[in-house]
Design a protein around this motif. Structure first.
Motif, PDB file in Angstrom:
ATOM      1  N   THR A  71       3.271   6.522  -4.922  1.00 55.50           N
ATOM      2  CA  THR A  71       2.454   8.002  -4.609  1.00 55.50           C
ATOM      3  C   THR A  71       3.312   9.022  -5.353  1.00 55.50           C
ATOM      4  OG1 THR A  71       1.550   7.270  -2.596  1.00 55.50           O
ATOM      5  CG2 THR A  71       1.593   9.511  -3.233  1.00 55.50           C
ATOM      6  N   VAL A  72       4.577   9.109  -5.106  1.00 54.00           N
ATOM      7  CA  VAL A  72       5.546  10.168  -5.502  1.00 54.00           C
ATOM      8  C   VAL A  72       5.665  10.213  -7.130  1.00 54.00           C
ATOM      9  CG1 VAL A  72       7.610  11.233  -5.397  1.00 54.00           C
ATOM     10  CG2 VAL A  72       6.688  10.396  -3.328  1.00 54.00           C
ATOM     11  N   ALA A  73       5.721   8.796  -7.574  1.00 53.65           N
ATOM     12  CA  ALA A  73       5.896   8.463  -9.147  1.00 53.65           C
ATOM     13  C   ALA A  73       4.905   8.359  -9.979  1.00 53.65           C
ATOM     14  CB  ALA A  73       7.062   7.498  -9.235  1.00 53.65           C
ATOM     15  N   ALA A  74       3.425   8.552  -9.308  1.00 49.44           N
ATOM     16  CA  ALA A  74       2.433   8.115  -9.925  1.00 49.44           C
ATOM     17  C   ALA A  74       2.362   8.870 -11.592  1.00 49.44           C
ATOM     18  CB  ALA A  74       1.166   8.595  -8.995  1.00 49.44           C
ATOM     19  N   ARG A  75       2.846  10.079 -11.558  1.00 48.47           N
ATOM     20  CA  ARG A  75       2.438  10.770 -12.857  1.00 48.47           C
ATOM     21  C   ARG A  75       3.695  10.389 -13.842  1.00 48.47           C
ATOM     22  NH1 ARG A  75       0.055  16.712 -10.968  1.00 48.47           N
ATOM     23  NH2 ARG A  75      -1.915  15.859  -9.666  1.00 48.47           N
ATOM     24  N   VAL A  76       4.718   9.748 -13.430  1.00 45.88           N
ATOM     25  CA  VAL A  76       6.007   9.759 -14.286  1.00 45.88           C
ATOM     26  C   VAL A  76       5.609   8.706 -15.310  1.00 45.88           C
ATOM     27  CG1 VAL A  76       8.302   8.732 -14.667  1.00 45.88           C
ATOM     28  CG2 VAL A  76       7.611   9.959 -12.514  1.00 45.88           C
ATOM     29  N   PRO A  77       5.755   8.909 -16.732  1.00 43.30           N
ATOM     30  CA  PRO A  77       5.490   7.846 -17.831  1.00 43.30           C
ATOM     31  C   PRO A  77       6.045   6.681 -17.346  1.00 43.30           C
ATOM     32  CG  PRO A  77       6.125  10.133 -18.680  1.00 43.30           C
ATOM     33  CD  PRO A  77       6.238  10.169 -17.196  1.00 43.30           C
ATOM     34  N   ARG A  78       5.319   5.726 -17.600  1.00 36.53           N
ATOM     35  CA  ARG A  78       5.652   4.200 -17.249  1.00 36.53           C
ATOM     36  C   ARG A  78       7.272   3.772 -17.602  1.00 36.53           C
ATOM     37  NH1 ARG A  78       3.298   3.856 -12.768  1.00 36.53           N
ATOM     38  NH2 ARG A  78       3.768   6.247 -13.112  1.00 36.53           N
ATOM     39  N   ALA A 195      -0.046   7.595 -14.309  1.00 39.28           N
ATOM     40  CA  ALA A 195      -1.609   7.313 -13.584  1.00 39.28           C
ATOM     41  C   ALA A 195      -1.807   8.652 -12.855  1.00 39.28           C
ATOM     42  CB  ALA A 195      -1.895   6.012 -12.681  1.00 39.28           C
ATOM     43  N   PRO A 196      -2.941   9.096 -12.496  1.00 38.99           N
ATOM     44  CA  PRO A 196      -3.414  10.238 -11.774  1.00 38.99           C
ATOM     45  C   PRO A 196      -2.776   9.962 -10.308  1.00 38.99           C
ATOM     46  CG  PRO A 196      -5.563   9.336 -12.808  1.00 38.99           C
ATOM     47  CD  PRO A 196      -4.456   8.246 -13.199  1.00 38.99           C
ATOM     48  N   ARG A 197      -2.296  11.084  -9.850  1.00 40.34           N
ATOM     49  CA  ARG A 197      -1.708  10.958  -8.520  1.00 40.34           C
ATOM     50  C   ARG A 197      -2.806  10.942  -7.311  1.00 40.34           C
ATOM     51  NH1 ARG A 197       2.619  14.966  -5.518  1.00 40.34           N
ATOM     52  NH2 ARG A 197       2.978  13.760  -3.831  1.00 40.34           N
ATOM     53  N   VAL A 198      -2.656   9.686  -6.479  1.00 36.60           N
ATOM     54  CA  VAL A 198      -3.563   9.617  -5.303  1.00 36.60           C
ATOM     55  C   VAL A 198      -2.671   9.782  -4.166  1.00 36.60           C
ATOM     56  CG1 VAL A 198      -4.922   7.811  -4.196  1.00 36.60           C
ATOM     57  CG2 VAL A 198      -4.855   7.897  -6.679  1.00 36.60           C
ATOM     58  N   PRO A 199      -3.256  10.540  -3.263  1.00 36.23           N
ATOM     59  CA  PRO A 199      -2.473  10.751  -1.854  1.00 36.23           C
ATOM     60  C   PRO A 199      -2.154   9.596  -1.075  1.00 36.23           C
ATOM     61  CG  PRO A 199      -4.216  12.497  -2.206  1.00 36.23           C
ATOM     62  CD  PRO A 199      -4.466  11.637  -3.373  1.00 36.23           C
ATOM     63  N   LEU A 200      -0.883   9.589  -0.591  1.00 31.59           N
ATOM     64  CA  LEU A 200      -0.815   8.462   0.319  1.00 31.59           C
ATOM     65  C   LEU A 200      -1.746   8.185   1.386  1.00 31.59           C
ATOM     66  CD1 LEU A 200       1.586   6.376   0.815  1.00 31.59           C
ATOM     67  CD2 LEU A 200       2.546   7.904   2.230  1.00 31.59           C
ATOM     68  N   ARG A 201      -2.382   9.057   1.745  1.00 34.38           N
ATOM     69  CA  ARG A 201      -3.205   8.989   3.123  1.00 34.38           C
ATOM     70  C   ARG A 201      -4.415   8.130   2.463  1.00 34.38           C
ATOM     71  NH1 ARG A 201      -5.048  13.770   6.519  1.00 34.38           N
ATOM     72  NH2 ARG A 201      -3.031  13.457   7.464  1.00 34.38           N
ATOM     73  N   ARG A 203      -4.462   6.120  -0.252  1.00 33.01           N
ATOM     74  CA  ARG A 203      -4.192   4.592  -0.753  1.00 33.01           C
ATOM     75  C   ARG A 203      -4.021   3.984   0.691  1.00 33.01           C
ATOM     76  NH1 ARG A 203      -0.998   3.965  -5.156  1.00 33.01           N
ATOM     77  NH2 ARG A 203      -0.595   5.459  -6.558  1.00 33.01           N
ATOM     78  N   LEU A 204      -3.731   4.716   1.862  1.00 31.28           N
ATOM     79  CA  LEU A 204      -3.742   3.489   3.114  1.00 31.28           C
ATOM     80  C   LEU A 204      -5.173   3.568   3.810  1.00 31.28           C
ATOM     81  CD1 LEU A 204      -0.272   4.885   4.336  1.00 31.28           C
ATOM     82  CD2 LEU A 204      -0.730   2.949   2.860  1.00 31.28           C
ATOM     83  N   ASP A 205      -6.012   4.433   3.120  1.00 27.35           N
ATOM     84  CA  ASP A 205      -7.360   4.177   3.838  1.00 27.35           C
ATOM     85  C   ASP A 205      -7.867   2.919   3.773  1.00 27.35           C
ATOM     86  OD1 ASP A 205      -7.791   6.724   4.663  1.00 27.35           O
ATOM     87  OD2 ASP A 205      -8.615   7.456   2.989  1.00 27.35           O
ATOM     88  N   VAL A 206      -7.528   2.024   2.832  1.00 25.91           N
ATOM     89  CA  VAL A 206      -8.168   0.710   2.806  1.00 25.91           C
ATOM     90  C   VAL A 206      -7.553  -0.078   4.127  1.00 25.91           C
ATOM     91  CG1 VAL A 206      -5.923  -0.177   1.665  1.00 25.91           C
ATOM     92  CG2 VAL A 206      -8.036  -1.443   1.239  1.00 25.91           C
ATOM     93  N   LEU A 207      -6.767   0.375   4.810  1.00 31.50           N
ATOM     94  CA  LEU A 207      -6.126  -0.408   6.068  1.00 31.50           C
ATOM     95  C   LEU A 207      -7.050  -0.309   7.092  1.00 31.50           C
ATOM     96  CD1 LEU A 207      -2.156   0.459   6.011  1.00 31.50           C
ATOM     97  CD2 LEU A 207      -3.377  -1.624   5.156  1.00 31.50           C
ATOM     98  N   ARG A 208      -8.035   0.585   6.984  1.00 32.74           N
ATOM     99  CA  ARG A 208      -9.102   0.771   8.051  1.00 32.74           C
ATOM    100  C   ARG A 208      -9.880  -0.211   7.885  1.00 32.74           C
ATOM    101  NH1 ARG A 208     -10.333   7.335   7.810  1.00 32.74           N
ATOM    102  NH2 ARG A 208      -8.284   8.077   8.307  1.00 32.74           N
ATOM    103  N   ARG A 209     -10.012  -1.041   6.899  1.00 27.96           N
ATOM    104  CA  ARG A 209     -11.012  -2.135   6.705  1.00 27.96           C
ATOM    105  C   ARG A 209     -10.476  -3.521   7.634  1.00 27.96           C
ATOM    106  NH1 ARG A 209     -13.165  -2.468   0.500  1.00 27.96           N
ATOM    107  NH2 ARG A 209     -13.243  -0.199  -0.010  1.00 27.96           N
TER     108      ARG A 209
END
Length: 403
Positions: A71-78, A195-201, A203-209
């Motif tokens: 999450t923190v490094a999402a926008r850093v060039p690969r 990549a575009p930054r996606v908030p950690l929350r 990202r972890l929404d998938v854990l509700r499945r």
């Protein structure tokens, strides 16, 4: 998604081989301590059980930091991200090699875990876009394969280096390897944006499945069963009459490579719900037999008793143990992707965190049981494998209904 210049679309698998060298270095770093654990413990004046917790610390830090760093490094060039991660990993290993005390070693292992947690998911994402579309699955397999090859080659080589030169030189060699791969990645990698930054929350929404939450605990449980013993391979194998561990660690790693490949093929053909129970049954049986051998002791009570048939039997059981350990990953990834096809990269990353969480939990249990004898350590791993078998059967429909 990463946007890649068109010229990279025509690339073959060659760039991913360099990325796989990085995952090989990560895998070697994560598990190499098993080969020289007694020497490390003696040098830093701690028990073998306490020294093994350096593996626990690495694994738990990796599991926690992986989604955070993504999450923190999402926008850093690969290229910047991958090279920086490898440099951090290399410098952290240098710190481990020079550590004057166990607390300093633990801090350096956390830093190493940070580098590893940033590198491995990033390398997988980059591999998928560096090659032509029809080669992407193979590119991912090549990068992930670096981890399993590390268990077959990197860890035994580290064991040999530890025996010949000492554990500090072995970790120093890992540091040099990480820095060398960092230079290679910098030289061969094209400039790729973040990549575009996606908030950690988010990202972890998938854990509700429900399907995802039913699958991930099995990864933790299964890996805990396997790694209850692995970090303590030297004293555990000594308990069944094996003094030289490099050959046995190679057999474990060979089993890991073969198990990973065979499980991928078998999952495609017969389904994850059939492959996983077989893996856990083999793990429980192999660790259970090793527990029995440790309880009764070598044939004649000496190291010589491991010669001949006993050594062959131990080798077969170690090979089966390694194969069953790493045959979990392909079917588990298959189930997770089926459960959340729109978030495939995320759930695979979460499975990687679960793998290291299991390694950390297993190593912790191994350290707690080892003072009571290797037989109990083996038996604890076997019991966890049996529990994983029952859990797999109870959740077999998660990620898709069995055919």
């Amino acid at each position: 998604m990463l946007n890649v210049p068109n010229k990279t679309e025509s690339r073959g698998l060659a760039p991913t081989l360099v990325l796989a060298l990085g995952t090989f270095a990560v895998g070697t770093d994560a598990f190499v301590v098993a080969g020289f654990l007694p020497d490390l413990a003696a040098s830093l004046e701690v028990t073998e059980g306490a020294a093994g917790q350096s593996v626990t610390v690495f694994a738990v830090a990796y599991a926690v930091l992986s989604p955070v760093l993504a999450t923190v490094a999402a926008r850093v060039p690969r290229r910047v991200l991958l090279v920086t991660a490898l440099v951090v990993l290399g410098l952290a290993n240098l710190g481990s090699a020079l550590a004057p005390s166990f607390p300093v070693l633990v801090v350096s292992r956390v830093l190493a875990a940070a580098g590893a947690a940033a590198y491995t998911p990033g390398a997988g994402a980059v591999a998928a876009v560096l090659v032509r579309p029809e080669l992407r699955a193979r590119a991912l397999a090549v990068v992930v394969g670096g981890l399993t090859v590390a268990t077959a080659l990197g860890v035994p080589l580290g064991d040999l280096a530890g025996e010949r030169l000492g554990w500090r030189y072995a970790l120093g060699a890992v540091a040099v390897a990480c820095l060398a791969v960092a230079a290679a990645v910098y030289a061969i990698m094209p400039v790729l944006p973040g990549a575009p930054r996606v908030p950690l929350r988010a990202r972890l929404d998938v854990l509700r499945r429900p399907a995802v939450t039913a699958i991930l605990p099995l990864t933790v449980l299964g890996m805990a069963g396997s790694y209850t013993v692995y970090a303590y391979s030297v004293p555990a194998l000594r308990a069944v009459g094996v003094e030289g561990t490099a050959g046995m660690l190679f057999l474990y790693g060979l089993g890991a490579v073969l198990g990973n490949l065979a499980a991928g093929y078998a999952t495609d053909r017969w389904g994850a719900h059939r492959v996983l129970p077989v893996a856990y049954l083999v793990m429980a049986a192999s660790l259970g037999l090793l527990a029995w051998m440790a309880a009764v002791g070598p044939a004649d009570g000496t190291a010589a008793g491991s010669a001949g048939g006993t050594a062959v039997l131990v080798g077969v059981l170690v090979l089966a143990w390694g194969a069953s350990s790493w045959s979990q990953t392909p079917p588990q990834q298959h189930r997770l992707i089926a459960a959340a096809p729109g978030e495939a990269p995320l759930v695979v990353s979460l499975n990687s965190s679960a793998i290291y969480a299991g390694i950390g939990a297993g190593t912790l249990l191994g350290g707690l049981t080892l003072p009571s004898g290797a037989a109990l350590t083996y038996a604890t791993g076997a019991a966890l494998a049996a529990a994983a078998l029952l859990f797999a059967l109870a959740t077999r429909s998660a990620g898709g209904t069995p055919e």
